[in-house]
Scaffold this motif. Structure first.
Motif, short mmCIF file in Angstrom:
data_model
loop_
_atom_site.label_atom_id
_atom_site.label_comp_id
_atom_site.label_asym_id
_atom_site.label_seq_id
_atom_site.Cartn_x
_atom_site.Cartn_y
_atom_site.Cartn_z
N LEU A 1 0.82 -1.19 0.00
CA LEU A 1 0.00 0.00 0.00
C LEU A 1 0.87 1.26 0.00
O LEU A 1 0.63 2.20 -0.76
N ILE A 2 1.91 1.25 0.82
CA ILE A 2 2.82 2.39 0.87
C ILE A 2 3.56 2.55 -0.45
O ILE A 2 3.70 3.66 -0.97
N ILE A 3 4.02 1.45 -1.02
CA ILE A 3 4.70 1.50 -2.32
C ILE A 3 3.76 2.05 -3.40
O ILE A 3 4.16 2.87 -4.22
N GLY A 4 2.52 1.61 -3.37
CA GLY A 4 1.54 2.11 -4.35
C GLY A 4 1.30 3.61 -4.21
O GLY A 4 1.21 4.32 -5.21
N LEU A 5 1.22 4.10 -2.98
CA LEU A 5 1.03 5.53 -2.77
C LEU A 5 2.25 6.33 -3.21
O LEU A 5 2.12 7.42 -3.77
N ILE A 6 3.43 5.79 -2.97
CA ILE A 6 4.65 6.48 -3.42
C ILE A 6 4.67 6.56 -4.94
O ILE A 6 4.98 7.60 -5.51
N ILE A 7 4.33 5.47 -5.60
CA ILE A 7 4.29 5.47 -7.07
C ILE A 7 3.24 6.45 -7.57
O ILE A 7 3.48 7.21 -8.52
N LEU A 8 2.07 6.47 -6.93
CA LEU A 8 1.02 7.41 -7.32
C LEU A 8 1.48 8.86 -7.13
O LEU A 8 1.26 9.71 -7.99
#
Length: 112
Positions: free
Chosen positions: A6-13
């Motif tokens: 989830l954190i990785i996805g938010l960073i990518i977003l």
């Protein structure tokens, strides 16, 4: 492990939104009044949830907004903005809302 994804996805977003805004040819002055409002709302949120990262970010945003208070008068109404600027502002609001929601979810998950 799910929290990590989830954190990785938010960073990518966040990086995607950042890259899109940099590629635009028109430079947009930051809305310091919005920084102030977000900061003022994040300080009590951080204190209430004992998640002091929100409080620290709120203090930083509040300070940036107050430091640039002389630039608040340059804020245009939503109806006066171009479609491109409306899209950018909407993307930023959605991203910050996601960060807020993820912060609350992570707090609840780590608490119990």
């Amino acid at each position: 492990m799910q929290i990590l994804w989830l954190i990785i996805g938010l960073i990518i977003l966040g990086l995607l939104v950042f890259m899109i805004t940099i590629r635009k040819k028109t430079k947009q002055e930051p809305d310091y009044r919005t920084f102030f409002i977000i900061g003022a709302s994040w300080i009590p949120l951080g204190v209430a949830t004992k998640n002091y990262v929100f409080s620290v970010m709120g203090i930083i945003l509040l300070a940036v907004g107050l430091k640039n208070k002389d630039k608040w008068s340059n804020v245009k109404k939503w109806s006066e903005l171009s479609l491109e600027v409306k899209r950018i502002k909407l993307a930023v609001v959605i991203f910050l809302s996601l960060v807020l929601v993820v912060g609350i979810v992570l707090y609840v998950l780590n608490r119990g």
